[in-house]
Design a protein around this motif. Structure first.
Motif, PDB file in Angstrom:
ATOM      1  N   VAL A 397       0.851  -1.192   0.000  1.00 16.50           N
ATOM      2  CA  VAL A 397       0.000   0.000   0.000  1.00 16.50           C
ATOM      3  C   VAL A 397       0.887   1.243   0.000  1.00 16.50           C
ATOM      4  N   PRO A 398       0.643   2.215  -0.891  1.00 19.39           N
ATOM      5  CA  PRO A 398       1.435   3.454  -0.875  1.00 19.39           C
ATOM      6  C   PRO A 398       1.379   4.111   0.502  1.00 19.39           C
ATOM      7  N   VAL A 399       2.531   4.550   0.978  1.00 17.46           N
ATOM      8  CA  VAL A 399       2.592   5.103   2.334  1.00 17.46           C
ATOM      9  C   VAL A 399       1.714   6.342   2.476  1.00 17.46           C
ATOM     10  N   THR A 400       1.464   7.048   1.378  1.00 18.64           N
ATOM     11  CA  THR A 400       0.599   8.239   1.423  1.00 18.64           C
ATOM     12  C   THR A 400      -0.850   7.889   1.691  1.00 18.64           C
ATOM     13  N   GLN A 401      -1.227   6.610   1.523  1.00 18.84           N
ATOM     14  CA  GLN A 401      -2.612   6.220   1.762  1.00 18.84           C
ATOM     15  C   GLN A 401      -2.860   5.786   3.203  1.00 18.84           C
ATOM     16  N   TYR A 402      -1.785   5.612   3.958  1.00 21.52           N
ATOM     17  CA  TYR A 402      -1.927   5.229   5.362  1.00 21.52           C
ATOM     18  C   TYR A 402      -2.290   6.441   6.217  1.00 21.52           C
ATOM     19  N   ASP A 403      -2.936   6.156   7.344  1.00 20.31           N
ATOM     20  CA  ASP A 403      -3.077   7.168   8.381  1.00 20.31           C
ATOM     21  C   ASP A 403      -1.685   7.458   8.934  1.00 20.31           C
ATOM     22  N   VAL A 404      -1.292   8.737   8.933  1.00 20.09           N
ATOM     23  CA  VAL A 404       0.077   9.103   9.315  1.00 20.09           C
ATOM     24  C   VAL A 404       0.399   8.632  10.731  1.00 20.09           C
ATOM     25  N   ARG A 405      -0.531   8.839  11.633  1.00 22.73           N
ATOM     26  CA  ARG A 405      -0.295   8.435  13.024  1.00 22.73           C
ATOM     27  C   ARG A 405      -0.123   6.923  13.118  1.00 22.73           C
ATOM     28  N   HIS A 406      -0.965   6.183  12.415  1.00 21.50           N
ATOM     29  CA  HIS A 406      -0.923   4.722  12.497  1.00 21.50           C
ATOM     30  C   HIS A 406       0.395   4.173  11.965  1.00 21.50           C
ATOM     31  N   ILE A 407       0.841   4.670  10.823  1.00 19.86           N
ATOM     32  CA  ILE A 407       2.056   4.120  10.227  1.00 19.86           C
ATOM     33  C   ILE A 407       3.271   4.435  11.087  1.00 19.86           C
ATOM     34  N   ARG A 408       3.297   5.606  11.699  1.00 23.11           N
ATOM     35  CA  ARG A 408       4.439   5.954  12.544  1.00 23.11           C
ATOM     36  C   ARG A 408       4.444   5.161  13.840  1.00 23.11           C
ATOM     37  N   GLU A 409       3.258   4.760  14.310  1.00 22.27           N
ATOM     38  CA  GLU A 409       3.212   3.927  15.508  1.00 22.27           C
ATOM     39  C   GLU A 409       3.774   2.533  15.245  1.00 22.27           C
ATOM     40  N   SER A 410       3.883   2.154  13.979  1.00 24.80           N
ATOM     41  CA  SER A 410       4.405   0.833  13.606  1.00 24.80           C
ATOM     42  C   SER A 410       5.906   0.857  13.358  1.00 24.80           C
ATOM     43  N   ILE A 411       6.513   2.033  13.514  1.00 23.92           N
ATOM     44  CA  ILE A 411       7.934   2.200  13.187  1.00 23.92           C
ATOM     45  C   ILE A 411       8.707   2.650  14.421  1.00 23.92           C
ATOM     46  N   GLY A 412       9.809   1.981  14.692  1.00 19.36           N
ATOM     47  CA  GLY A 412      10.744   2.435  15.709  1.00 19.36           C
ATOM     48  C   GLY A 412      11.867   3.176  15.009  1.00 19.36           C
ATOM     49  N   LEU A 493      11.943  -1.308  12.052  1.00 22.27           N
ATOM     50  CA  LEU A 493      12.941  -0.670  12.914  1.00 22.27           C
ATOM     51  C   LEU A 493      13.948   0.060  12.032  1.00 22.27           C
ATOM     52  N   VAL A 494      14.087   1.360  12.257  1.00 26.84           N
ATOM     53  CA  VAL A 494      14.995   2.189  11.464  1.00 26.84           C
ATOM     54  C   VAL A 494      16.076   2.740  12.386  1.00 26.84           C
ATOM     55  N   LEU A 495      17.324   2.373  12.138  1.00 28.11           N
ATOM     56  CA  LEU A 495      18.466   2.850  12.932  1.00 28.11           C
ATOM     57  C   LEU A 495      19.381   3.624  11.992  1.00 28.11           C
TER      58      LEU A 495
END
Length: 579
Positions: A397-412, A493-495
């Motif tokens: 799914v294109p990242v622009t179609q996600y809810d911004v808050r939801h997608i960021r909650e899935s990322i460290g 996880l992004v380091l």
């Protein structure tokens, strides 16, 4: 002027204060204007005719008018201050909330220094302008017009009384100046707290966004903002009493002058009445003109501030949700399709046609020369920036179609610069997971090899960090930033080069912990050291914003000249290709 009109909406909730203040000032002006007339009648109709009863009645009327004038003046100061300070508080709150939700490009557009000035000096300028508008701009013109009309009836004053009135006024001014100086020093301390919080949070805006802590920061700022409001109201009201009080003293001086004049009239040494009223009204004309000019100057200074504030409030962020945003459990499949991006649309792109895929649970290493676009690439995943062309997909799914808050909650997300806040270590770690237990925090610290120094601190996780975490070393800050990402247990996880200041032994422990504890997470590890990424499932080699090569460590050592060059250079500096 249009900017000022746009900001008038912030005055509407306090319109009652804004109406009462001028009305109270009209009461003070009215009482001031009738004083010389009362004096003239006392002299001409009371003293001249030796009518003691009439004189006493006029004395009572004058004292009553002076008291009413004092009440009107204090009332105007109180209500004008309430209207202006609340007006400024609401603007400052909306400015802060707007800036917190700014995209990175919007923040860069305005620059950090200007945004802090908007929140402090510009708002303060508007507050002072509104206060003067509600107080002095009513008093000045009305005093001037009223005095001009009445001056034709003349007015008089006894100058000898100044020997008494001036010292009293001087002492009053000195006393209130001393008090106001202390009060405004306290106000400045709170302003410093506001500036510190703003500067700190703006510097860490990407961390706040990545962990969806915007509302938390807004709530924290509201507490400091409310404290500033209370300090300002107290200071402005105390200082505001000085004006009506000095006028009250002048009025008492006039009463004393009249009493002294009555004695002298009896002795036939002077004639009072018309001259006294004339001089008094002439002073009112002068004061009216001076005060009106002061307000106009203040309004002229406030106009640019209003324009700058409106520009910030009307800025449209480019990071917005789709009309029907996608919300589902993120697995961690990532796909870049011909992604290009530039910070300044008039310059050469930082990323150029980047395409690759990462399956859930894979580890993706990213390496390249300084300025090759490594950090920029991973910022596309939590949508800290929008791509110019191409597409970033998460689970297809294109990242622009996600809810911004939801997608960021899935990322460290642990950024290249370890940004920590002036809170306790535990509170900093809970940025990653607000509901994290003490046990989960301890586990995250252990995974990041941070427990070894945190446990040695007297208060351990309750240890308070200074602004910018200056009481920690660079390596310690990096390890806490990793722990903050780990405690989230994210799908992605992004380091971003977070082990540059960590020793090699600790780095190996961290790598081993990541492999075992985050085997289900998709991991992106940006590093300038091959030793940090050589075990990755895929390694992306970036060169001047382009994907120069992709493969495993062994594959790249055989096929990529740039990777070979990086490996050889690091080996010459004391490392080994297989360390």
């Amino acid at each position: 002027m249009q900017a000022v009109l746009k900001l008038t909406k912030y005055l509407k909730p306090y319109m009652a204060f804004a109406i009462i203040a001028p009305l109270m000032m009209l009461l003070e002006v009215g009482m001031d204007l009738i004083q010389p007339t009362i004096l003239q009648h006392i002299i001409d109709d009371g003293i001249a005719k030796d009518d003691t009863l009439y004189i006493l009645k006029m004395f009572g009327l004058m004292i009553g008018a002076a008291v009413l004038g004092l009440v009107g003046g204090i009332g105007c100061s109180v209500y004008a201050s309430r209207a202006a300070v609340n007006f400024a508080t609401d603007i400052r709150h909306d400015l802060y909330e707007t800036i917190i939700y700014f995209s990175s490009s919007s923040k860069d557009k305005f620059t950090l220094g200007k945004l802090i000035t908007n929140l402090t000096s510009d708002v303060e300028m508007l507050q002072r302008a509104l206060t003067m508008l509600l107080k002095i701009f009513v008093r000045g013109p009305m005093m001037f017009i009223g005095a001009v009309v009445i001056v034709f009836f003349t007015a008089r004053e006894l100058f000898s009384i100044l020997l008494v009135v001036v010292p009293i006024l001087a002492v009053s001014v000195y006393f209130f100046t001393m008090i106001s100086g202390k009060l405004f020093s306290k106000v400045q301390l709170v302003v410093d707290k506001v500036n510190t919080k703003v500067q700190e949070n703006l510097a860490g805006i990407r961390v706040i966004k990545a962990y969806n802590r915007k509302q938390h920061q807004i709530d924290g700022f509201a507490d400091v903002n409310t404290e500033l409001m209370k300090r300002n109201i107290t200071a402005d009201q105390i200082v505001g009493i000085l004006g009506p009080l000095t006028m009250f003293v002048v009025n008492l001086g006039m009463i004393a002058a009249l009493w002294l004049g009555a004695i002298k009239v009896d002795s036939g040494t002077i004639q009072v009445g018309v001259i006294l009223a004339f001089i008094n009204y002439l002073m009112m004309v002068m004061n009216g003109l001076m005060s009106s000019s002061m307000v106009l100057v203040q309004l002229a200074r406030a106009m640019p501030s209003a324009e700058r504030i409106v520009r910030v409030l009307e800025e449209q962020t480019d990071i917005t949700n789709d009309e029907q945003p996608v919300i589902h459990t993120v697995r961690g499949d990532i796909e870049f399709e011909n992604v290009s991006f530039s910070y300044n649309k008039d310059t050469e792109p930082v990323l150029k046609n980047i395409s690759f895929t990462a399956r859930a649970g894979e580890t993706i290493g990213i390496i390249g020369m300084t300025g090759s676009g490594k950090s920029t690439l991973v910022k596309m995943i939590p949508r800290l920036f929008n791509v110019d062309t191409g597409m970033v997909k998460i689970d297809g799914v294109p990242v622009t179609q996600y809810d911004v808050r939801h997608i960021r909650e899935s990322i460290g997300f642990a950024p290249q610069r370890a940004t920590l806040f002036s809170k306790t270590i535990a509170e900093n770690i809970r940025y990653g997971n607000e509901q994290a237990t003490d046990e989960e925090i301890a586990e995250a610290l252990l995974t990041a090899c941070a427990a070894e120094f945190v446990d040695k601190l007297p208060e351990q996780t309750a240890h308070k960090l200074t602004q910018g975490a200056t009481n920690l070393s660079g390596g310690q800050k990096q390890r806490l930033a990793m722990a903050r990402a780990f405690v989230r247990q994210p799908a992605i996880l992004v380091l971003d080069d977070v082990t540059s200041a960590v020793d090699s032994i600790s780095e190996k422990k961290i790598q081993q912990a990541i492999r075992t504890q985050f085997d289900q997470s998709t991991k992106f590890i940006v590093s300038s050291k091959i030793s940090s990424i050589k075990d990755a499932d895929k390694i992306l080699v970036l060169d001047d914003g382009q994907l120069a090569a992709i493969g495993t460590h062994e594959e790249l050592l055989k096929a990529s000249a740039l990777y070979q060059q990086i490996a050889q250079t690091q080996a010459e500096k004391g490392g080994t290709l297989n360390e």
